[in-house]
Motif scaffolding. Sequence first.
Motif, PDB file in Angstrom:
ATOM      1  N   LEU A 236      23.134  58.505 -38.028  1.00  0.00           N
ATOM      2  CA  LEU A 236      24.281  58.968 -37.257  1.00  0.00           C
ATOM      3  C   LEU A 236      24.332  60.480 -37.111  1.00  0.00           C
ATOM      4  O   LEU A 236      24.800  60.995 -36.105  1.00  0.00           O
ATOM      5  CB  LEU A 236      25.587  58.481 -37.902  1.00  0.00           C
ATOM      6  CG  LEU A 236      26.091  57.102 -37.483  1.00  0.00           C
ATOM      7  CD1 LEU A 236      25.063  56.022 -37.698  1.00  0.00           C
ATOM      8  CD2 LEU A 236      27.388  56.757 -38.203  1.00  0.00           C
TER       9      LEU A 236
ATOM     10  N   LYS B 165      16.861  57.461 -28.067  1.00  0.00           N
ATOM     11  CA  LYS B 165      17.381  56.126 -28.390  1.00  0.00           C
ATOM     12  C   LYS B 165      16.415  55.364 -29.302  1.00  0.00           C
ATOM     13  O   LYS B 165      16.829  54.533 -30.101  1.00  0.00           O
ATOM     14  CB  LYS B 165      17.725  55.325 -27.124  1.00  0.00           C
ATOM     15  CG  LYS B 165      16.552  55.005 -26.230  1.00  0.00           C
ATOM     16  CD  LYS B 165      17.039  54.334 -24.940  1.00  0.00           C
ATOM     17  CE  LYS B 165      17.258  52.854 -25.148  1.00  0.00           C
ATOM     18  NZ  LYS B 165      17.212  52.109 -23.874  1.00  0.00           N
TER      19      LYS B 165
ATOM     20  N   ARG C 177      17.229  56.408 -32.916  1.00  0.00           N
ATOM     21  CA  ARG C 177      18.381  55.692 -33.478  1.00  0.00           C
ATOM     22  C   ARG C 177      17.979  54.288 -33.879  1.00  0.00           C
ATOM     23  O   ARG C 177      18.269  53.825 -34.994  1.00  0.00           O
ATOM     24  CB  ARG C 177      19.483  55.568 -32.423  1.00  0.00           C
ATOM     25  CG  ARG C 177      20.082  56.862 -31.977  1.00  0.00           C
ATOM     26  CD  ARG C 177      21.168  56.542 -30.938  1.00  0.00           C
ATOM     27  NE  ARG C 177      21.576  57.719 -30.212  1.00  0.00           N
ATOM     28  CZ  ARG C 177      21.697  57.758 -28.884  1.00  0.00           C
ATOM     29  NH1 ARG C 177      21.432  56.695 -28.138  1.00  0.00           N
ATOM     30  NH2 ARG C 177      22.078  58.865 -28.301  1.00  0.00           N
ATOM     31  N   LYS C 178      17.289  53.605 -32.947  1.00  0.00           N
ATOM     32  CA  LYS C 178      16.944  52.218 -33.191  1.00  0.00           C
ATOM     33  C   LYS C 178      15.995  52.101 -34.389  1.00  0.00           C
ATOM     34  O   LYS C 178      16.135  51.196 -35.220  1.00  0.00           O
ATOM     35  CB  LYS C 178      16.293  51.642 -31.938  1.00  0.00           C
ATOM     36  CG  LYS C 178      16.091  50.150 -31.995  1.00  0.00           C
ATOM     37  CD  LYS C 178      15.622  49.634 -30.637  1.00  0.00           C
ATOM     38  CE  LYS C 178      15.097  48.226 -30.749  1.00  0.00           C
ATOM     39  NZ  LYS C 178      14.276  47.867 -29.586  1.00  0.00           N
TER      40      LYS C 178
ATOM     41  N   PRO D 244      21.250  63.342 -25.213  1.00  0.00           N
ATOM     42  CA  PRO D 244      20.041  62.584 -25.550  1.00  0.00           C
ATOM     43  C   PRO D 244      18.948  62.594 -24.490  1.00  0.00           C
ATOM     44  O   PRO D 244      17.788  62.376 -24.824  1.00  0.00           O
ATOM     45  CB  PRO D 244      20.562  61.161 -25.767  1.00  0.00           C
ATOM     46  CG  PRO D 244      21.832  61.102 -25.007  1.00  0.00           C
ATOM     47  CD  PRO D 244      22.410  62.466 -25.014  1.00  0.00           C
TER      48      PRO D 244
ATOM     49  N   TYR E 111      26.179  51.310 -34.091  1.00  0.00           N
ATOM     50  CA  TYR E 111      26.043  52.673 -33.561  1.00  0.00           C
ATOM     51  C   TYR E 111      25.026  52.721 -32.415  1.00  0.00           C
ATOM     52  O   TYR E 111      25.291  53.300 -31.360  1.00  0.00           O
ATOM     53  CB  TYR E 111      25.633  53.603 -34.702  1.00  0.00           C
ATOM     54  CG  TYR E 111      25.196  54.987 -34.262  1.00  0.00           C
ATOM     55  CD1 TYR E 111      26.115  55.922 -33.800  1.00  0.00           C
ATOM     56  CD2 TYR E 111      23.850  55.363 -34.313  1.00  0.00           C
ATOM     57  CE1 TYR E 111      25.710  57.182 -33.403  1.00  0.00           C
ATOM     58  CE2 TYR E 111      23.442  56.626 -33.928  1.00  0.00           C
ATOM     59  CZ  TYR E 111      24.373  57.532 -33.468  1.00  0.00           C
ATOM     60  OH  TYR E 111      23.964  58.773 -33.066  1.00  0.00           O
ATOM     61  N   VAL E 112      23.869  52.077 -32.627  1.00  0.00           N
ATOM     62  CA  VAL E 112      22.838  52.057 -31.579  1.00  0.00           C
ATOM     63  C   VAL E 112      23.412  51.454 -30.299  1.00  0.00           C
ATOM     64  O   VAL E 112      23.259  52.013 -29.211  1.00  0.00           O
ATOM     65  CB  VAL E 112      21.605  51.236 -32.042  1.00  0.00           C
ATOM     66  CG1 VAL E 112      20.641  50.998 -30.890  1.00  0.00           C
ATOM     67  CG2 VAL E 112      20.887  51.951 -33.182  1.00  0.00           C
TER      68      VAL E 112
ATOM     69  N   MET F 101      26.080  53.793 -28.668  1.00  0.00           N
ATOM     70  CA  MET F 101      25.494  54.995 -28.068  1.00  0.00           C
ATOM     71  C   MET F 101      24.696  54.661 -26.816  1.00  0.00           C
ATOM     72  O   MET F 101      24.710  55.434 -25.858  1.00  0.00           O
ATOM     73  CB  MET F 101      24.606  55.722 -29.092  1.00  0.00           C
ATOM     74  CG  MET F 101      25.366  56.379 -30.210  1.00  0.00           C
ATOM     75  SD  MET F 101      26.723  57.420 -29.670  1.00  0.00           S
ATOM     76  CE  MET F 101      25.823  58.857 -29.117  1.00  0.00           C
ATOM     77  N   ASN F 102      24.022  53.521 -26.815  1.00  0.00           N
ATOM     78  CA  ASN F 102      23.299  53.145 -25.595  1.00  0.00           C
ATOM     79  C   ASN F 102      24.273  52.955 -24.440  1.00  0.00           C
ATOM     80  O   ASN F 102      23.997  53.357 -23.303  1.00  0.00           O
ATOM     81  CB  ASN F 102      22.496  51.862 -25.826  1.00  0.00           C
ATOM     82  CG  ASN F 102      21.238  52.130 -26.644  1.00  0.00           C
ATOM     83  OD1 ASN F 102      20.835  53.294 -26.822  1.00  0.00           O
ATOM     84  ND2 ASN F 102      20.619  51.086 -27.156  1.00  0.00           N
TER      85      ASN F 102
ATOM     86  N   ASP G 185      25.501  56.456 -23.427  1.00  0.00           N
ATOM     87  CA  ASP G 185      24.476  57.170 -22.660  1.00  0.00           C
ATOM     88  C   ASP G 185      24.496  56.721 -21.211  1.00  0.00           C
ATOM     89  O   ASP G 185      24.372  57.518 -20.284  1.00  0.00           O
ATOM     90  CB  ASP G 185      23.077  56.892 -23.243  1.00  0.00           C
ATOM     91  CG  ASP G 185      22.880  57.592 -24.576  1.00  0.00           C
ATOM     92  OD1 ASP G 185      23.780  58.338 -24.987  1.00  0.00           O
ATOM     93  OD2 ASP G 185      21.826  57.373 -25.209  1.00  0.00           O
TER      94      ASP G 185
END
Lengths: 564, 86
Positions: free
Chosen positions: A89, A276, A279-280, A555, B71-72, B75-76, B79
């Motif tokens: 995070l 991304k 994060r993943k 991002p 969270y993923v 955030m996706n 975005d």
Amino acid sequence: MSVQIWTYLLVGITFALYIGIAIWSRAGSTKDFYVAGGGVSPLANGMATAADWMSAASFISMAGIIAFAGYDGSVYLMGWTGGYVLLALLLAPYLRKFGKFTVPDFIGDRYYSKTARIVAVICALIVSFTYVAGQMRGVGVVFSRFLEVDINTGVIIGMIIVLFYAVLGGMKGITYTQVAQYCVLIFAFMVPAIFISIQMTGNPIPQLGMGSKLSDGSATFLLDKLDGLSTELGFNAYTDGTKSIADVFAITLALMVGTAGLPHVIVRFFTVKRVKDARKSAGLALLLIAILYTTAPAVSVFARTNMIKTVSEKEYSEMPAWFTNWETTGLLTFEDKNKDGKIQYVADANKNELIVDRDIMVLANPEIANLPPWVIALVAAGGLAAALSTAAGLLLVISASVSHDLIKKVFKPNISDKGELWAARMAATVAVVIAGYFGINPPGFVAAVVALAFGLAAASFFPAIVLGIFYKKMNKEGAIAGMVVGTLLMLFYMTKFKFDWFGGGTSEDWWFGISPEGFGSIAMVVNFLVSITIMKFTPPPPENVQEIVEDIRIPSGAGEATDH
Amino acid sequence: MSDKQKKATAYWKENVKYLFILLTIWFLVSYGAGILFKNALDSIKIGGFKLGFWFAQQGSIYVFVILIFVYVHLMNKLDKKYGYNE
């Protein structure tokens, strides 16, 4: 086939696999060497991160520590997993967007200062060397017990293997060997755990078996049984702790923040393509880590219960073969104090006759439970995979710190890509030799310095990086002062209470009742406070640095990790 | 402030809001249920587990994993909303 032949076979096959992968994925450029070319998929990166993270300590020692510490061992379970939430995070996506090779790269650029970069390099080196010595030792222990070679020979074999794929393959070779090592280590950890869970509780899922009733017909819950056995022998109830709440809180926090601040973990998130993906892959990494981390406490409960049942008040002469095997390594000792020929295993040190090194619990567990020889051999191969994968990741951080952060960025900025790659390989070689030296001649303070590594990562990197991302106005004066004060405070506290410097002291002199293991959280808070205070009285960072900060918060457009 | 900057600021604000919520949960399951309120929760038993002990050695870890995937996902979506997806 005997355990020994199975071990040679499984260890031989896995080692051949690692070397094959290293040859297939060797590095051609510095970008390959530092960040695996920047095109690693989130799943592969997640697996590599998990293998990188789970060291000999996680695989071999952790379940053993928990088996003897009970609830107090929770600090490791929560601390070494909760840090990934902070990492996912607060750090990983932004550092990936920033798009450089190393942690000192970020500190040096964000705080527009060579001093900041050098402070960061020194912290990275201390943290990584501390860690790697422990890994080499783990390799030596596994070799000496299962292949019956001398510990030192074991360390040297481990050195040669790591040298081969770390030096040849760099991050690229390491990433793909770590993927293989993850598969080996998780399989090796789960198989005996499932076997034993079925044996003891009839439930094939260890996470549930731990909370089930015993299958011996007594209809008692396993945990209640263990609480009972423990208190009977004078120990604490297994599910209750002995540490103060404040100390458990502080240690957990220091381990979490330290995990998020460890350079060899952070650097893994530079290898994926997009923000991304970073994060993943943090999520996948934690999922893969959680498989082992939720099984480990179950293994602890099984192992402790089994051990007490096998040895307590039993005739020494009737002990099974594993007992004598481990006695010869010196990691298990029995002294018949009251000369009754039976083993008294109790809390009272004057009456206790059995001393068990906590490191042997995971390794001996399959033998204690009478599992087939191939399972025992598998555990040896898994322990080696865990130790080697972490050692390789750390060696890479060390070599990148030297060749990239020091040689390229400080001493010789016009070095060619080829020259830098050569320097990186040299640095990795030297690092392996030093690590091997520590593995053969382990400094007595290894256990103490591992706690220090987390404390240092918490007290130095974490605040500097978080402030660098979330506080645009943070300037170099504040960040450097914070890192220096945090690090020195941590070193002072650690050396005072662990090495008796500065007058020493006992647990009664601890500040706020916080042990040295947990002090990283205090030093971290001090770092934050010092940074913000100093910042208030010094000039703000230049306009272009503030623009960098605005840019890393968005991002899109991450591009590839680049040199400049 | 240009439109581009306004958009970036709005995005950042939503991001920080998510972080705040998720980290609150992170704190509650580990430091709350697993440490500070462990003894109180231990009076509740689920199967063979005392609840506080379960949170400290099992539950908090499961929640950590879920938190990152939430969270993923958030955030996706964020975005996409701001056109920062690629």
